[in-house]
Write an enzyme that holds these catalytic residues in place. Structure first.
Site, PDB file in Angstrom:
ATOM      1  N   GLU A  29     -21.316  12.853 -13.026  1.00 47.08           N
ATOM      2  CA  GLU A  29     -22.703  13.009 -13.294  1.00 47.08           C
ATOM      3  C   GLU A  29     -22.763  14.535 -13.687  1.00 47.08           C
ATOM      4  O   GLU A  29     -22.596  15.328 -12.818  1.00 47.08           O
ATOM      5  CB  GLU A  29     -23.508  12.785 -11.913  1.00 47.08           C
ATOM      6  CG  GLU A  29     -23.676  11.310 -11.823  1.00 47.08           C
ATOM      7  CD  GLU A  29     -24.744  10.901 -10.960  1.00 47.08           C
ATOM      8  OE1 GLU A  29     -25.278   9.859 -11.242  1.00 47.08           O
ATOM      9  OE2 GLU A  29     -25.220  11.452 -10.135  1.00 47.08           O
TER      10      GLU A  29
ATOM     11  N   ASP B 165     -20.737  13.789  -8.180  1.00 44.46           N
ATOM     12  CA  ASP B 165     -22.103  14.317  -8.547  1.00 44.46           C
ATOM     13  C   ASP B 165     -21.888  15.802  -8.691  1.00 44.46           C
ATOM     14  O   ASP B 165     -21.001  16.331  -8.325  1.00 44.46           O
ATOM     15  CB  ASP B 165     -23.041  13.558  -7.405  1.00 44.46           C
ATOM     16  CG  ASP B 165     -24.446  14.222  -7.730  1.00 44.46           C
ATOM     17  OD1 ASP B 165     -24.784  14.279  -8.789  1.00 44.46           O
ATOM     18  OD2 ASP B 165     -25.269  13.978  -6.372  1.00 44.46           O
TER      19      ASP B 165
END
Length: 169
Positions: A96, A49
């Site tokens: 991401e 992330d």
């Protein structure tokens, strides 16, 4: 971002946990951790992330030049080293590909999968509701990772689907 007095402040994560991935000790920590999880714990893929943070180089620009501080380097040594580690161990790496400073979908090195918000949300909806939309427009993902473990997770690590792997014959 590095301030004029050489403090790293949270510029891109929004959660005050940003490290300077350009420092050798930080790169070593990240690579050793991923290798440990793959080698010792059997993890077969990583979703990172806020992954563009790993491709930023705070020392590349003047301390007060926020515009240049935000630049994403697709050839950042840590991104390249993670891809090489993943290839050697046959594990997936998925970015991401956004943080507070930019949306970098399509800009990660070869070998990285990239999930954008639309793809993540579609996979999550399919796994949690069983409603998948085959007519959904193509998603701008250069690479959609395969899954060797039979489990699919997304943001927050929530298990959204599990299939029992077929035993070898």
């Amino acid at each position: 971002m590095l301030t004029p007095d050489h403090r790293l402040v949270d510029g891109a994560t929004g959660c005050s946990n940003q490290l300077n991935a350009s420092r050798p000790v930080v790169r070593r920590l990240v690579l050793d951790s991923l290798a440990h999880w793959a080698d010792t714990m059997g993890v077969d893929g990583f979703r990172l992330d806020l992954a563009p943070v790993l491709g930023r180089q705070p020392d590349h620009a003047e301390r007060d030049d926020w515009g240049r501080q935000r630049h994403f380097f697709d050839d950042h040594p840590l991104l390249v080293d993670i891809e090489q580690m993943a290839a050697e161990r046959e594990v997936e790496v998925v970015a991401e590909a956004w943080d507070l400073w930019g949306y970098e979908v399509g800009n990660f090195p070869t070998g990285w999968g990239e999930w954008n918000g639309r793809y993540r949300d579609a996979v999550r909806a399919c796994g949690t509701t069983g409603r998948c939309c085959p007519a959904m427009p193509p998603l701008p993902c250069r690479s959609i990772p395969t899954n060797r473990s039979g489990a699919t997770t997304t943001t927050s690590g929530r298990l959204i689907a599990r299939k029992t792997p077929t035993p070898p014959s």
